[in-house]
Design an enzyme around this catalytic site. Structure first.
Site, PDB file in Angstrom:
ATOM      1  N   ARG A 414       1.023  -1.784   0.278  1.00 22.74           N
ATOM      2  CA  ARG A 414      -0.324  -0.230   0.323  1.00 22.74           C
ATOM      3  C   ARG A 414       0.923   1.496  -0.492  1.00 22.74           C
ATOM      4  NH1 ARG A 414      -4.138  -0.598   4.221  1.00 22.74           N
ATOM      5  NH2 ARG A 414      -5.252  -1.729   1.960  1.00 22.74           N
ATOM      6  N   HIS A 444       4.241 -11.203   1.665  1.00 22.32           N
ATOM      7  CA  HIS A 444       4.930 -10.146   2.803  1.00 22.32           C
ATOM      8  C   HIS A 444       6.463 -10.243   3.328  1.00 22.32           C
ATOM      9  CE1 HIS A 444       4.391  -7.383   6.833  1.00 22.32           C
ATOM     10  NE2 HIS A 444       4.398  -6.390   5.874  1.00 22.32           N
ATOM     11  N   TYR A 477      13.157   2.537  11.512  1.00 20.76           N
ATOM     12  CA  TYR A 477      12.961   0.854  12.336  1.00 20.76           C
ATOM     13  C   TYR A 477      13.671  -0.345  13.655  1.00 20.76           C
ATOM     14  CZ  TYR A 477       8.112   2.180   9.118  1.00 20.76           C
ATOM     15  OH  TYR A 477       7.989   3.284   8.861  1.00 20.76           O
ATOM     16  N   ARG A 573       3.286  -3.316  19.643  1.00 21.68           N
ATOM     17  CA  ARG A 573       2.964  -1.408  19.378  1.00 21.68           C
ATOM     18  C   ARG A 573       2.200  -1.238  19.023  1.00 21.68           C
ATOM     19  NH1 ARG A 573       5.208  -1.060  13.982  1.00 21.68           N
ATOM     20  NH2 ARG A 573       3.092  -0.520  13.756  1.00 21.68           N
ATOM     21  N   HIS A 601       9.746  -2.741  15.209  1.00 25.12           N
ATOM     22  CA  HIS A 601       8.871  -3.374  14.286  1.00 25.12           C
ATOM     23  C   HIS A 601       8.771  -5.070  14.733  1.00 25.12           C
ATOM     24  CE1 HIS A 601       7.859  -3.582   9.442  1.00 25.12           C
ATOM     25  NE2 HIS A 601       6.956  -3.241  10.153  1.00 25.12           N
TER      26      HIS A 601
END
Length: 720
Positions: A414, A444, A477, A573, A601
């Site tokens: 996205r 992913h 991250y 998180r 992350h």
């Protein structure tokens, strides 16, 4: 044939909804609670001033994306009459109502935070000149800048029956002007759309930092834009549109379909119209009428419009108002091998903890592969690679050197769809075999394979990551990069690539769990084993660190584990739909969220395996997947077992444990779904500072012993 719906008694239905809301937190409201925690950091006086402005900007950017994706989805469900209930039993209409109340309060707090920060900036010599008097020198410079640099770019357009209403792009900002012709008194309405290429803030040159927002600059000097007219009034507005992309499974040409969908996204339905507080009612009616804002939220702003744009001011060269610079360490273990990544990995597994250890080692792994004459093949997944990607450059160089290079480019990442299409085109032109994976599943997993010809035959080296191959986000991250030449894992990685590129589903793996094949079942099996251990009176515990926990199946399994006596500690998180600390349901579950200098992350699971935590026999995994239905059922993900002792200790006893011990940046999830900032008490512990100032275990090599080791972390009594 589908069966008819079963009639439900209203009292029974009400009881079911109450039961659902008792067990689960609404996904969207939990996300808004996360953004509240981000926004709270803008008020954290322990942070330098410009870093607080950065947090405010991030909260604005987060909220924009939430409106464009999540709220847009709910609006679409309402308009199509879809009554799909959320995990806590709410209809789309009920969710929208609750969301808009919360967003209204978030907007209020954002503006209040900005007023306080603006005052502090002024005291520190950074001035925002939007509504205030400025020096004659600054005024003259701005006027010249407007006439020479802005007027040629902007285009005023009359709004009347003779002119079609101009299209306002997603995240577009503009101004409406009420004008009177000086010769006749004729009333004219003009719109000026602000091109996206213009700066959000304009800085006056000089030692004194004076900024003015682009909309106020245009408003202040509009008389130069409209000679012969008297300006009776003006007002700024901003538009957010539905930005989700839906791809039909039967799409024949995925690239062409995405190019079309990206264009369509720019013209999506208006989801939010943001107006200045004193916006003219007649002008507001005009916008409502022409923008077609059925179902859209109307937000009246009494301060800064487009809070996300404040990120421009953070770039001001004032190191005294920012965090001290931090330079990531390069793993000494690789330096001990004269920079030879393959030699270091061949010796034993290594894990790199970003951003405390440099992302350059990941890039060097690929660069070395591209230049090494003994490397015959490289395979790489690409989800988000950034605009200037050294990873892409390394793959192109490898293809140019005659190596077999395969890149799995995920088009459905996205807001990175356009960039990924560009990378795919460049890679194909360089001779890289580009694969787009599944139409209905995102790829992913973060995996890289290098096959090298050595004396004993071909040897495969792998990189598994919890984050993206993105050099910019790798600086902020916290993620893990795991390198291994373990044949069991490299064989599994090859099967994962065959699954994505050729749809060859692995029948059996030796270590990896892959979604949507068996990752969910693997997590369930490990949770169930902890339940069995608790029943047998053995130590039973689960530790996990994730970005989001929304999957009902995983949550219910954790509830069952809690009820069985398993001690569960979670660092989540962002979104968490699990309710913690409820008697009879989750009294053995503790959930915390860490918000600080770096964005947490990395994704980690650890299971006690019948021994006290954190122990050497715990089962430890890193993964690219969050505990969300989309990750477990509709994405290709990898769950990687950590078997090397040093790496195991680093992930469990250093990374996970430090997160559990953090007191300075932590928020505790309360049973009602709210979060309370953890009170530090006498012993302060900041996990980010710990990682910045202490070496990792697997990356130091012989340098670790010379440095005297790493300070030992230990759980406090009652913490597990």
């Amino acid at each position: 044939m589908s069966s008819a719906p079963i009639p439900v008694d209203n009292n029974e239905a009400s009881g079911a909804l109450a039961h659902a809301s008792h067990r689960y937190v609404n996904r969207e409201l939990s996300w808004l609670a996360f953004n509240e925690r981000v926004l709270a950091e803008a008020c954290n006086t322990n942070y330098p001033l410009l870093e607080r402005v950065r947090f405010l900007s991030i909260s604005g950017s987060n909220l924009d994306e939430f409106m464009m994706i999540r709220v847009a989805g709910l609006v679409g469900q309402v308009q199509r009459g879809i009554e799909r209930r959320s995990i806590d039993g709410r209809t789309p209409t009920q969710q929208l109502s609750a969301i808009r109340e919360t967003v209204k309060e978030l907007n209020r707090v954002q503006q209040e935070s900005w007023r306080n920060l603006r005052e502090g900036l002024g005291q520190a010599g950074i001035h925002i000149a939007d509504e205030k008097r400025i020096t004659s020198r600054a005024y003259n410079w701005l006027k010249t800048y407007f006439v020479q640099e802005i007027i040629p770019v902007i285009t005023p357009q009359a709004v009347d029956p003779a002119h079609p209403f101009p299209f306002v792009a997603n995240q577009g900002m503009g101004l409406l002007f009420n004008l009177a012709r000086e010769t006749t008194g004729e009333q004219v309405v003009e719109m000026v759309l602000i091109p996206s290429g213009l700066p959000r803030f304009v800085r006056v040159p000089g030692d004194d930092a004076i900024y003015i927002s682009i909309e106020r600059l245009i408003s202040r000097f509009a008389d130069h834009l409209f000679p012969g007219f008297t300006i009776k009034g003006d007002g700024a507005f901003r538009v957010l549109r539905d930005s989700d992309i839906e791809i039909e499974e039967e799409a024949e040409d995925l690239v062409r379909t995405f190019r079309t969908a990206i264009q369509r996204r720019r013209r999506g339905q208006v989801i939010q119209l943001e107006l200045e507080q004193d916006f003219d009612p007649a002008a507001e009616h005009l916008l409502r009428e022409h923008l077609g804002i059925q179902g859209a939220a109307i937000v009246k702003t009494d301060g800064m419009m487009g809070i996300a744009g404040l990120g421009d001011i953070v770039e001001e060269d004032r190191p005294d108002l920012k965090f001290d610079d931090y330079t990531p360490r390069y793993p000494e273990r690789i330096l001990e091998h004269d920079g030879d990544c393959f030699s270091a990995i061949r010796e034993k597994d290594i894990i790199i903890h970003h951003p405390y250890e440099s992302f350059e080692v990941v890039v060097d792994f690929l660069r070395q592969a591209a230049a090494d004459p003994d490397v015959v093949a490289i395979k790489q997944t690409l989800y988000r690679a950034g605009h200037q990607s050294p990873v892409i450059a390394a793959l192109i160089a490898a293809a140019g050197a005659g190596k077999s290079v395969t890149a799995v480019v995920e088009l459905k990442a996205r807001f990175d769809e356009e960039q990924n299409l560009l990378w795919a085109s460049q890679l194909e032109r360089a001779g890289v075999q580009v694969i787009y994976g599944f139409v209905d599943w995102k790829t992913h997993a973060k995996v890289s394979i290098v096959v090298r010809r050595e004396e004993q035959g071909f040897r495969t080296y792998c990189h598994f990551g919890t984050g993206n191959y993105h050099p910019v986000t790798a600086r902020i991250y916290t993620d893990l990069s795991f390198f291994t030449a373990d044949p069991r894992l490299t064989r599994d990685a090859a099967k994962l690539f065959n699954f994505v590129t050729g749809y060859v589903e692995p029948r059996k793996t030796e270590g990896l769990a892959i979604s949507p094949i068996d990752l969910r079942e693997t997590l369930y099996a490990h949770i169930d084993r902890e339940i069995d251990n608790a029943a047998q009176g053995r130590p039973a515990a689960i530790w996990a660190k994730l970005n989001s926990l929304t999957d009902k199946g995983v949550i219910d399994r954790l509830y069952l584990a809690s009820q069985s006596g398993v001690e569960i500690q979670l660092v989540i998180r962002g979104i968490c739909c699990l309710r913690a600390g409820i008697d009879g349901l989750s009294e053995n579950i503790r959930v915390k969220s860490i918000i600080g200098r770096f964005l947490e992350h990395s994704r980690i699971w650890a299971f006690a395996n019948g021994y006290r935590m954190p122990g050497e026999r715990a089962r430890v995994f890193i993964t690219s997947a969050d505990a969300m239905s989309r990750n477990l059922d509709r994405r290709v993900e990898a769950l990687v077992p950590i078997r090397n002792r040093t790496v195991h200790d680093q992930v469990l006893k250093q990374v996970l444990l430090a997160n559990l011990l953090d007191t300075e940046q932590s928020w505790e999830l309360e049973p009602d779904g709210s979060y309370m900032r953890v009170q530090p008490g006498e012993k302060l512990f900041n996990c980010h500072l710990y990682f910045m100032t202490n070496p990792s275990l697997s990356g130091r090599g012989g340098a670790l012993a010379a440095a005297g080791g790493v300070p030992t972390l230990a759980l406090r009594k009652g913490a597990s």
